[in-house]
Scaffold this active site. Structure first.
Site, PDB file in Angstrom:
ATOM      1  N   ARG A  83       7.939  74.827  57.455  1.00 35.39           N
ATOM      2  CA  ARG A  83       6.729  74.667  56.144  1.00 35.39           C
ATOM      3  C   ARG A  83       6.286  72.977  55.293  1.00 35.39           C
ATOM      4  O   ARG A  83       5.274  72.429  55.441  1.00 35.39           O
ATOM      5  CB  ARG A  83       6.498  75.352  55.630  1.00 35.39           C
ATOM      6  CG  ARG A  83       5.954  76.669  55.483  1.00 35.39           C
ATOM      7  CD  ARG A  83       6.272  77.343  54.460  1.00 35.39           C
ATOM      8  NE  ARG A  83       7.607  78.567  55.553  1.00 35.39           N
ATOM      9  CZ  ARG A  83       7.936  78.710  56.583  1.00 35.39           C
ATOM     10  NH1 ARG A  83       6.972  79.562  57.279  1.00 35.39           N
ATOM     11  NH2 ARG A  83       8.970  79.467  56.850  1.00 35.39           N
ATOM     12  N   THR A  84       7.310  72.645  55.111  1.00 41.30           N
ATOM     13  CA  THR A  84       7.704  71.239  54.170  1.00 41.30           C
ATOM     14  C   THR A  84       7.371  70.770  55.997  1.00 41.30           C
ATOM     15  O   THR A  84       6.828  69.489  54.917  1.00 41.30           O
ATOM     16  CB  THR A  84       9.175  71.095  53.651  1.00 41.30           C
ATOM     17  OG1 THR A  84       9.199  72.384  53.381  1.00 41.30           O
ATOM     18  CG2 THR A  84       8.888  70.205  52.612  1.00 41.30           C
ATOM     19  N   LYS A 113      25.828  59.248  65.209  1.00 40.43           N
ATOM     20  CA  LYS A 113      26.713  58.337  65.421  1.00 40.43           C
ATOM     21  C   LYS A 113      27.438  57.928  64.481  1.00 40.43           C
ATOM     22  O   LYS A 113      28.568  57.092  64.601  1.00 40.43           O
ATOM     23  CB  LYS A 113      25.979  56.528  66.243  1.00 40.43           C
ATOM     24  CG  LYS A 113      25.672  57.044  66.899  1.00 40.43           C
ATOM     25  CD  LYS A 113      24.733  55.382  67.641  1.00 40.43           C
ATOM     26  CE  LYS A 113      23.918  56.013  68.955  1.00 40.43           C
ATOM     27  NZ  LYS A 113      22.957  54.155  69.124  1.00 40.43           N
ATOM     28  N   ARG A 134      14.845  65.447  53.616  1.00 44.40           N
ATOM     29  CA  ARG A 134      15.393  66.792  53.533  1.00 44.40           C
ATOM     30  C   ARG A 134      16.347  66.610  53.545  1.00 44.40           C
ATOM     31  O   ARG A 134      16.984  65.969  55.148  1.00 44.40           O
ATOM     32  CB  ARG A 134      14.184  68.212  54.022  1.00 44.40           C
ATOM     33  CG  ARG A 134      15.800  69.405  53.684  1.00 44.40           C
ATOM     34  CD  ARG A 134      14.686  70.557  54.446  1.00 44.40           C
ATOM     35  NE  ARG A 134      13.251  70.671  52.961  1.00 44.40           N
ATOM     36  CZ  ARG A 134      13.304  71.885  53.593  1.00 44.40           C
ATOM     37  NH1 ARG A 134      13.895  73.580  54.468  1.00 44.40           N
ATOM     38  NH2 ARG A 134      12.137  72.264  53.379  1.00 44.40           N
ATOM     39  N   HIS A 171      13.509  71.099  45.093  1.00 41.89           N
ATOM     40  CA  HIS A 171      12.544  70.977  45.765  1.00 41.89           C
ATOM     41  C   HIS A 171      10.770  70.760  45.256  1.00 41.89           C
ATOM     42  O   HIS A 171      10.111  71.188  44.908  1.00 41.89           O
ATOM     43  CB  HIS A 171      12.611  71.924  46.608  1.00 41.89           C
ATOM     44  CG  HIS A 171      11.943  72.254  48.276  1.00 41.89           C
ATOM     45  ND1 HIS A 171      10.757  71.596  48.097  1.00 41.89           N
ATOM     46  CD2 HIS A 171      11.628  72.667  48.855  1.00 41.89           C
ATOM     47  CE1 HIS A 171      10.413  71.818  49.733  1.00 41.89           C
ATOM     48  NE2 HIS A 171       9.937  72.738  49.885  1.00 41.89           N
TER      49      HIS A 171
HETATM   50  C1  NCD Z   1      12.235  76.929  51.051  1.00 41.03           C
HETATM   51  C2  NCD Z   1      13.615  75.901  51.302  1.00 41.03           C
HETATM   52  O1  NCD Z   1      13.739  74.995  52.249  1.00 41.03           O
HETATM   53  O2  NCD Z   1      14.450  75.853  49.639  1.00 41.03           O
HETATM   54  N1  NCD Z   1      11.617  77.050  52.217  1.00 41.03           N
HETATM   55  C3  NCD Z   1      10.451  75.910  52.057  1.00 41.03           C
HETATM   56  O3  NCD Z   1      10.446  74.811  51.542  1.00 41.03           O
HETATM   57  N2  NCD Z   1       9.696  76.724  52.344  1.00 41.03           N
HETATM   58  C4  NCD Z   1      12.944  78.433  50.602  1.00 41.03           C
HETATM   59  C5  NCD Z   1      13.380  78.809  51.576  1.00 41.03           C
HETATM   60  O4  NCD Z   1      14.641  78.011  52.187  1.00 41.03           O
HETATM   61  O5  NCD Z   1      13.972  79.689  51.753  1.00 41.03           O
END
Ligand code: NCD
Length: 354
Positions: A83-84, A113, A134, A171
């Site tokens: 999703r992100t 590397k 991320r 997040h």
């Molecule tokens: C979440 C995350 O990655 O923190 N997912 C997301 O970004 N929608 C929640 C999760 O992974 O449970």
């Protein structure tokens, strides 16, 4: 793949070392690292733009493609994401911008590397105007922003960093879309009772959402944290809420409160964060949302989940029963993520949204 870091300070120390700028009415050229950067007024401004963008996308307004034309966003994901990652990519493309990433994912970049985060993020900053990062380490987005700022003095542009989640830290953009969805679905936040259920210890989405809701203390928002004691909300988040005067309750039983809750925010037990499988299995089955449980909630409650979902929403049959209930709004929540990220990208890139 273990990210290598030659920096003996480690990412977490950048949380104290690096102070991201507050938005304070002007999003342009700001990194997005923590929800602490946003004031109540900033959130309102973002949501006004999000609503306008949603209407323009619904109306197939192709002039949106002028918004970020000629701008480049890079995705740099050291952890799994659907999703992100995809909502940011879709957001940038719908604004007419371009998206780049290493061709085979981060595992085929120079991270493989042994290159450290400081160097990788600066390499990406040489090519992109905005980087969505991320990473599994708390503070990684602070560290990345710190090094991008240093790089900025050498480059013709000032590349920006947006956190897509830093380990068990925050997040921030998920919290923005979660809050937008709450406001949009409930018509505001006044007097809402909001329950966060499940893995509140390792779940970064609830850390950011709780802190963001602290902005609404004057509106009488009350938070209910429901989890097994081992997975309770970290003390530093509770201290933050105390400092902001927001009311909250902690419990390991949903039964006591379910009938009074307006927003039920369900979460996945973050299996990948546990040191051993036994610890995970001991609590994994503690909170399972099913339709028979939802039947006991208020008729106008909403059920949210950042997704992905696993067994904490039961079997596939349970998923289907929940999906059919109009109170389940996690698919709308997901789509809102794209609209909120469009508004955020346009605003930090200083684009004209009219
Ligand atoms: C979440 C995350 O990655 O923190 N997912 C997301 O970004 N929608 C929640 C999760 O992974 O449970």
């Amino acid at each position: 793949m273990t990210p290598n870091t030659n920096d003996v300070r480690g990412s977490e120390q950048f949380v104290d070392m690096y102070q991201p700028s507050t938005i304070a009415g002007d999003f342009a050229a700001k990194h997005i690292i923590t929800v602490e950067q946003f004031s109540h007024a900033d959130l309102q401004a973002l949501f006004v733009d999000t609503l306008a963008i949603r209407a323009r996308v619904q109306g197939h307004d192709t002039s949106l493609l002028q918004t970020c034309a000629g701008r480049v966003m890079a995705t740099l994901f050291y952890e799994a994401s659907t999703r992100t990652d995809m909502s940011f990519q879709a957001a940038m493309r719908r604004l007419g911008g371009d998206v780049i990433a290493t061709s085979g994912g981060v595992q085929f970049s120079s991270v493989y590397k042994g290159e450290n985060l400081a160097d990788t993020v600066r390499a990406v900053g040489c090519y992109a105007d905005v980087i969505v990062l991320r990473h599994p380490d708390i503070g990684s987005s602070y560290e990345a922003a710190y090094y991008l700022d240093q790089l900025g003095s050498q480059l013709a542009r000032k590349p920006l960093l947006i956190s897509g989640g830093d380990g068990i830290g925050e997040h921030p953009t998920q919290a923005l879309l979660d809050l937008f969805t709450i406001v949009d679905s409930k018509g505001g936040v006044d007097g809402l009772r909001i329950a966060m259920v499940g893995d509140l210890r390792y779940g970064r989405t609830v850390h950011s959402l709780a802190k963001l809701l602290a902005q609404y203390e004057a509106q009488g928002v009350t938070l209910y944290f429901v989890s097994p004691p081992l997975l309770s909300m970290p003390a530093y988040i509770l201290e933050f809420l105390d400092a902001h005067g927001i009311g909250y309750h902690q419990s390991d039983s949903l039964d006591e409160v379910l009938g009074e809750i307006d927003v039920i925010y369900w979460t996945r037990v973050q299996e990948e964060r546990f040191a051993d499988a036994a610890g995970y299995l001991a609590i994994a089955g503690r909170f399972i949302m099913t339709h028979s449980l939802l039947a006991r909630a208020k008729h106008d409650a909403i059920l949210m989940h950042p997704l992905p979902r696993k067994h904490e929403m039961g079997t596939s049959a349970d998923h289907a029963a929940l999906d059919a209930d109009p109170r389940s709004i996690y698919f709308r929540q997901m789509e809102n993520g794209m609209f909120v990220r469009m508004a955020l990208l346009a605003k930090v890139l200083g684009a004209n949204l009219s």
